[in-house]
Write an enzyme that holds these catalytic residues in place. Sequence first.
Site, PDB file in Angstrom:
ATOM      1  N   PRO A 133       0.777  -1.242   0.000  1.00  0.00           N
ATOM      2  CA  PRO A 133       0.000   0.000   0.000  1.00  0.00           C
ATOM      3  C   PRO A 133       0.811   1.297   0.000  1.00  0.00           C
ATOM      4  O   PRO A 133       0.779   2.077   0.955  1.00  0.00           O
ATOM      5  CB  PRO A 133      -0.843  -0.131   1.272  1.00  0.00           C
ATOM      6  CG  PRO A 133       0.019  -0.937   2.188  1.00  0.00           C
ATOM      7  CD  PRO A 133       0.747  -1.911   1.301  1.00  0.00           C
ATOM      8  N   CYS A 134       1.488   1.563  -1.106  1.00  0.00           N
ATOM      9  CA  CYS A 134       2.246   2.810  -1.206  1.00  0.00           C
ATOM     10  C   CYS A 134       1.306   4.018  -1.235  1.00  0.00           C
ATOM     11  O   CYS A 134       1.745   5.139  -0.983  1.00  0.00           O
ATOM     12  CB  CYS A 134       3.186   2.791  -2.404  1.00  0.00           C
ATOM     13  SG  CYS A 134       2.390   2.515  -3.975  1.00  0.00           S
TER      14      CYS A 134
END
Length: 165
Positions: A133-134
């Site tokens: 989850p950047c």
Amino acid sequence: MNYAFIYDTRIGKVKIAEDGLGITEIDLISSDEEEEANTKKADLASVVIMETDLIRKAYEELSEYLNGKRKKFTVPLNPKGTEFQQKVWKVLQTIPFGETKSYGQVAMEIDNPKACRAVGMANHRNPILIMIPCHRVIGADGSLTGYGGGLSLKEFLLDLEQEKG
């Protein structure tokens, strides 16, 4: 052997790939890229365009997430990257659903407090959209910064998590 398959999702066409060990890529693709991938079906030297059980499971989990019904992913991931990128991506996977961290906080967590820009580059090179989850990494001032899927998608994902958190 590497496999990939393309799905229509709530956020557009998504390519999901795996290498027998885990998911190696989740990426948004254009119609041109889809056509190009489909013409490579017979190219056994690169990627076989075929839905595998693992790819199907990743798609199901991604769909559940996009519909607000999943907060954690269980499929094995196998992203390809440098040792530094791997460290960053591991930290990203520890950011809880609905929460964010700054690039500086991620740099601190990998024991390299001056590496904010390098953390940003590792985020940019993240091959597994959403599951690593950047999108949960934001500027120190709380601003939304670059995202491979575009800032509108980043905002959508963060809003979805806030709403379902």
